[in-house]
Motif scaffolding. Structure first.
Motif, PDB file in Angstrom:
ATOM      1  N   ALA A  37       0.826  -1.204   0.000  1.00  0.00           N
ATOM      2  CA  ALA A  37       0.000   0.000   0.000  1.00  0.00           C
ATOM      3  C   ALA A  37       0.864   1.260   0.000  1.00  0.00           C
ATOM      4  CB  ALA A  37      -0.931   0.007   1.213  1.00  0.00           C
ATOM      5  N   ALA A  38       2.008   1.196   0.655  1.00  0.00           N
ATOM      6  CA  ALA A  38       2.864   2.369   0.793  1.00  0.00           C
ATOM      7  C   ALA A  38       3.612   2.705  -0.485  1.00  0.00           C
ATOM      8  CB  ALA A  38       3.860   2.154   1.919  1.00  0.00           C
ATOM      9  N   GLU A  39       4.155   1.715  -1.142  1.00  0.00           N
ATOM     10  CA  GLU A  39       5.053   1.982  -2.266  1.00  0.00           C
ATOM     11  C   GLU A  39       4.427   2.782  -3.400  1.00  0.00           C
ATOM     12  OE1 GLU A  39       8.312   1.917  -2.459  1.00  0.00           O
ATOM     13  OE2 GLU A  39       8.244   1.287  -0.378  1.00  0.00           O
ATOM     14  N   PRO A  40       3.184   2.499  -3.836  1.00  0.00           N
ATOM     15  CA  PRO A  40       2.627   3.344  -4.908  1.00  0.00           C
ATOM     16  C   PRO A  40       2.505   4.813  -4.496  1.00  0.00           C
ATOM     17  CG  PRO A  40       1.300   1.359  -4.630  1.00  0.00           C
ATOM     18  CD  PRO A  40       2.290   1.393  -3.503  1.00  0.00           C
ATOM     19  N   LEU A  41       2.125   5.062  -3.242  1.00  0.00           N
ATOM     20  CA  LEU A  41       2.024   6.445  -2.768  1.00  0.00           C
ATOM     21  C   LEU A  41       3.386   7.123  -2.774  1.00  0.00           C
ATOM     22  CD1 LEU A  41      -0.316   5.982   0.325  1.00  0.00           C
ATOM     23  CD2 LEU A  41      -0.896   7.090  -1.827  1.00  0.00           C
ATOM     24  N   LEU A  42       4.366   6.426  -2.237  1.00  0.00           N
ATOM     25  CA  LEU A  42       5.704   7.014  -2.135  1.00  0.00           C
ATOM     26  C   LEU A  42       6.367   7.135  -3.499  1.00  0.00           C
ATOM     27  CD1 LEU A  42       6.885   5.274   1.142  1.00  0.00           C
ATOM     28  CD2 LEU A  42       5.912   7.553   0.860  1.00  0.00           C
ATOM     29  N   GLU A  43       6.117   6.189  -4.391  1.00  0.00           N
ATOM     30  CA  GLU A  43       6.697   6.267  -5.731  1.00  0.00           C
ATOM     31  C   GLU A  43       6.143   7.470  -6.485  1.00  0.00           C
ATOM     32  OE1 GLU A  43       9.269   5.674  -8.620  1.00  0.00           O
ATOM     33  OE2 GLU A  43       9.244   4.523  -6.765  1.00  0.00           O
ATOM     34  N   GLU A  44       4.836   7.702  -6.361  1.00  0.00           N
ATOM     35  CA  GLU A  44       4.248   8.876  -7.002  1.00  0.00           C
ATOM     36  C   GLU A  44       4.891  10.152  -6.467  1.00  0.00           C
ATOM     37  OE1 GLU A  44       0.116  11.401  -7.209  1.00  0.00           O
ATOM     38  OE2 GLU A  44      -0.010   9.297  -6.627  1.00  0.00           O
ATOM     39  N   LEU A  45       5.111  10.191  -5.164  1.00  0.00           N
ATOM     40  CA  LEU A  45       5.742  11.363  -4.567  1.00  0.00           C
ATOM     41  C   LEU A  45       7.174  11.530  -5.045  1.00  0.00           C
ATOM     42  CD1 LEU A  45       4.385  11.092  -0.938  1.00  0.00           C
ATOM     43  CD2 LEU A  45       3.689  12.708  -2.698  1.00  0.00           C
ATOM     44  N   ARG A  46       7.900  10.430  -5.159  1.00  0.00           N
ATOM     45  CA  ARG A  46       9.288  10.518  -5.647  1.00  0.00           C
ATOM     46  C   ARG A  46       9.324  11.100  -7.060  1.00  0.00           C
ATOM     47  NH1 ARG A  46      10.389   5.959  -2.269  1.00  0.00           N
ATOM     48  NH2 ARG A  46       9.573   4.441  -3.721  1.00  0.00           N
ATOM     49  N   ASN A  47       8.331  10.751  -7.863  1.00  0.00           N
ATOM     50  CA  ASN A  47       8.273  11.270  -9.231  1.00  0.00           C
ATOM     51  C   ASN A  47       7.905  12.747  -9.268  1.00  0.00           C
ATOM     52  OD1 ASN A  47       8.952   8.771 -10.251  1.00  0.00           O
ATOM     53  ND2 ASN A  47       6.821   8.129 -10.468  1.00  0.00           N
ATOM     54  N   ARG A  48       7.379  13.269  -8.177  1.00  0.00           N
ATOM     55  CA  ARG A  48       6.994  14.674  -8.088  1.00  0.00           C
ATOM     56  C   ARG A  48       7.892  15.385  -7.082  1.00  0.00           C
ATOM     57  NH1 ARG A  48       0.818  14.577  -6.808  1.00  0.00           N
ATOM     58  NH2 ARG A  48       1.175  16.799  -6.877  1.00  0.00           N
ATOM     59  N   ALA A  49       9.137  15.053  -7.056  1.00  0.00           N
ATOM     60  CA  ALA A  49      10.062  15.527  -6.024  1.00  0.00           C
ATOM     61  C   ALA A  49      10.496  16.981  -6.237  1.00  0.00           C
ATOM     62  CB  ALA A  49      11.278  14.618  -5.973  1.00  0.00           C
ATOM     63  N   ASP A  50       9.541  17.822  -6.546  1.00  0.00           N
ATOM     64  CA  ASP A  50       9.849  19.226  -6.707  1.00  0.00           C
ATOM     65  C   ASP A  50       9.335  20.046  -5.526  1.00  0.00           C
ATOM     66  OD1 ASP A  50       7.198  18.814  -7.195  1.00  0.00           O
ATOM     67  OD2 ASP A  50       7.103  20.164  -8.913  1.00  0.00           O
ATOM     68  N   SER A  51       8.963  19.373  -4.495  1.00  0.00           N
ATOM     69  CA  SER A  51       8.318  20.055  -3.375  1.00  0.00           C
ATOM     70  C   SER A  51       9.182  20.068  -2.122  1.00  0.00           C
ATOM     71  CB  SER A  51       6.982  19.374  -3.064  1.00  0.00           C
ATOM     72  OG  SER A  51       6.439  19.889  -1.887  1.00  0.00           O
ATOM     73  N   ARG A  52       9.335  21.246  -1.561  1.00  0.00           N
ATOM     74  CA  ARG A  52      10.030  21.413  -0.294  1.00  0.00           C
ATOM     75  C   ARG A  52       9.328  20.613   0.803  1.00  0.00           C
ATOM     76  NH1 ARG A  52      13.388  25.089   1.653  1.00  0.00           N
ATOM     77  NH2 ARG A  52      13.229  25.567   3.855  1.00  0.00           N
ATOM     78  N   ALA A  53       8.013  20.504   0.704  1.00  0.00           N
ATOM     79  CA  ALA A  53       7.247  19.754   1.702  1.00  0.00           C
ATOM     80  C   ALA A  53       7.653  18.288   1.722  1.00  0.00           C
ATOM     81  CB  ALA A  53       5.754  19.879   1.424  1.00  0.00           C
ATOM     82  N   LEU A  54       7.998  17.735   0.588  1.00  0.00           N
ATOM     83  CA  LEU A  54       8.411  16.323   0.539  1.00  0.00           C
ATOM     84  C   LEU A  54       9.752  16.128   1.232  1.00  0.00           C
ATOM     85  CD1 LEU A  54       7.351  15.306  -3.059  1.00  0.00           C
ATOM     86  CD2 LEU A  54       6.172  14.885  -0.899  1.00  0.00           C
ATOM     87  N   VAL A  55      10.655  17.078   1.044  1.00  0.00           N
ATOM     88  CA  VAL A  55      11.949  17.006   1.731  1.00  0.00           C
ATOM     89  C   VAL A  55      11.707  17.004   3.233  1.00  0.00           C
ATOM     90  CG1 VAL A  55      14.139  18.189   2.145  1.00  0.00           C
ATOM     91  CG2 VAL A  55      13.186  18.102  -0.166  1.00  0.00           C
ATOM     92  N   ARG A  56      10.869  17.928   3.685  1.00  0.00           N
ATOM     93  CA  ARG A  56      10.551  18.013   5.114  1.00  0.00           C
ATOM     94  C   ARG A  56       9.828  16.756   5.583  1.00  0.00           C
ATOM     95  NH1 ARG A  56       8.220  23.138   6.253  1.00  0.00           N
ATOM     96  NH2 ARG A  56      10.316  23.645   6.867  1.00  0.00           N
ATOM     97  N   GLY A  57       8.889  16.269   4.779  1.00  0.00           N
ATOM     98  CA  GLY A  57       8.118  15.089   5.165  1.00  0.00           C
ATOM     99  C   GLY A  57       8.991  13.866   5.352  1.00  0.00           C
ATOM    100  N   TYR A  58       9.878  13.609   4.397  1.00  0.00           N
ATOM    101  CA  TYR A  58      10.780  12.454   4.545  1.00  0.00           C
ATOM    102  C   TYR A  58      11.683  12.627   5.764  1.00  0.00           C
ATOM    103  CZ  TYR A  58       9.687   9.867   0.296  1.00  0.00           C
ATOM    104  OH  TYR A  58       9.071   9.098  -0.658  1.00  0.00           O
ATOM    105  N   ASN A  59      12.152  13.845   5.994  1.00  0.00           N
ATOM    106  CA  ASN A  59      12.997  14.075   7.158  1.00  0.00           C
ATOM    107  C   ASN A  59      12.207  13.884   8.453  1.00  0.00           C
ATOM    108  OD1 ASN A  59      15.604  14.748   8.229  1.00  0.00           O
ATOM    109  ND2 ASN A  59      14.716  16.699   8.840  1.00  0.00           N
ATOM    110  N   ASP A  60      10.961  14.334   8.473  1.00  0.00           N
ATOM    111  CA  ASP A  60      10.119  14.137   9.660  1.00  0.00           C
ATOM    112  C   ASP A  60       9.858  12.655   9.915  1.00  0.00           C
ATOM    113  OD1 ASP A  60      10.030  16.861   9.994  1.00  0.00           O
ATOM    114  OD2 ASP A  60       7.976  17.087   9.260  1.00  0.00           O
ATOM    115  N   LEU A  61       9.610  11.901   8.846  1.00  0.00           N
ATOM    116  CA  LEU A  61       9.428  10.452   8.997  1.00  0.00           C
ATOM    117  C   LEU A  61      10.709   9.808   9.529  1.00  0.00           C
ATOM    118  CD1 LEU A  61       7.411   9.558   5.776  1.00  0.00           C
ATOM    119  CD2 LEU A  61       6.584   9.457   8.134  1.00  0.00           C
TER     120      LEU A  61
END
Length: 170
Positions: free
Chosen positions: A32-56
């Motif tokens: 369940a996780a991988e499709p969500l995270l893969e889509e996000l990796r493909n859209r890695a233009d967001s500062r929020a994603l950098v923060r989100g991965y660091n928060d995780l």
């Protein structure tokens, strides 16, 4: 739920998706996780994603899941390297988390370098007398203390204490 609210921004939606992916990973629901995270990796233009991965990653550190934390913080740093300036505070936070992971795994030389890199960013971005810089100094001091380098640790502890005193008083 917040990410689906009509007033939610695209950043809110991305953060919600990232956090849901993190929950699925915590539950060992990789399918369940991988499709969500893969889509996000493909859209890695967001500062929020950098923060989100660091928060995780920070959450995984607190749970003592250091392998997972390292994977997440390295994703954060990889994205940061593509989209953020070299002296961005998010990069410093991720480097500090990576240093903590390395320290807890007794990879001291690597940890020391990451602490120095994070502290250098904080010093440039915030100044050498900022409390965030002091927190980095405390982490580096703890590493030196663990290695038996008491003189270096004491100097770093004193420097951090002086910064905190100037910022917050007695």
């Amino acid at each position: 739920i917040f990410a689906t609210h009509p007033s939610a921004t695209e950043s809110d939606r991305l953060n919600g998706q990232l956090l849901l992916g993190g929950v699925y990973l915590d539950q060992k629901r990789n399918e369940a996780a991988e499709p969500l995270l893969e889509e996000l990796r493909n859209r890695a233009d967001s500062r929020a994603l950098v923060r989100g991965y660091n928060d995780l990653a920070a959450a995984a550190i607190r749970r003592d899941d250091l392998d997972r934390a390292e994977s997440l913080v390295r994703r954060s740093l990889d994205m940061a390297g593509r989209i953020l300036p070299a002296n961005d505070l998010l990069r410093a936070a991720a480097l500090n988390n990576l240093a903590q992971i390395c320290r807890f795994q007794q990879r001291y030389m690597e940890a020391e370098q990451h602490y120095h890199d994070a502290i250098a960013i904080w010093e440039v971005a915030l100044g050498p007398r900022h409390p965030d810089t002091a927190r980095g100094l405390l982490n580096l001091a703890a590493l030196h203390h663990e290695r038996g380098r008491e003189g270096v640790a004491e100097d770093l502890y004193r420097r951090a204490a002086a910064i905190f005193h100037d910022a917050y008083g007695d």
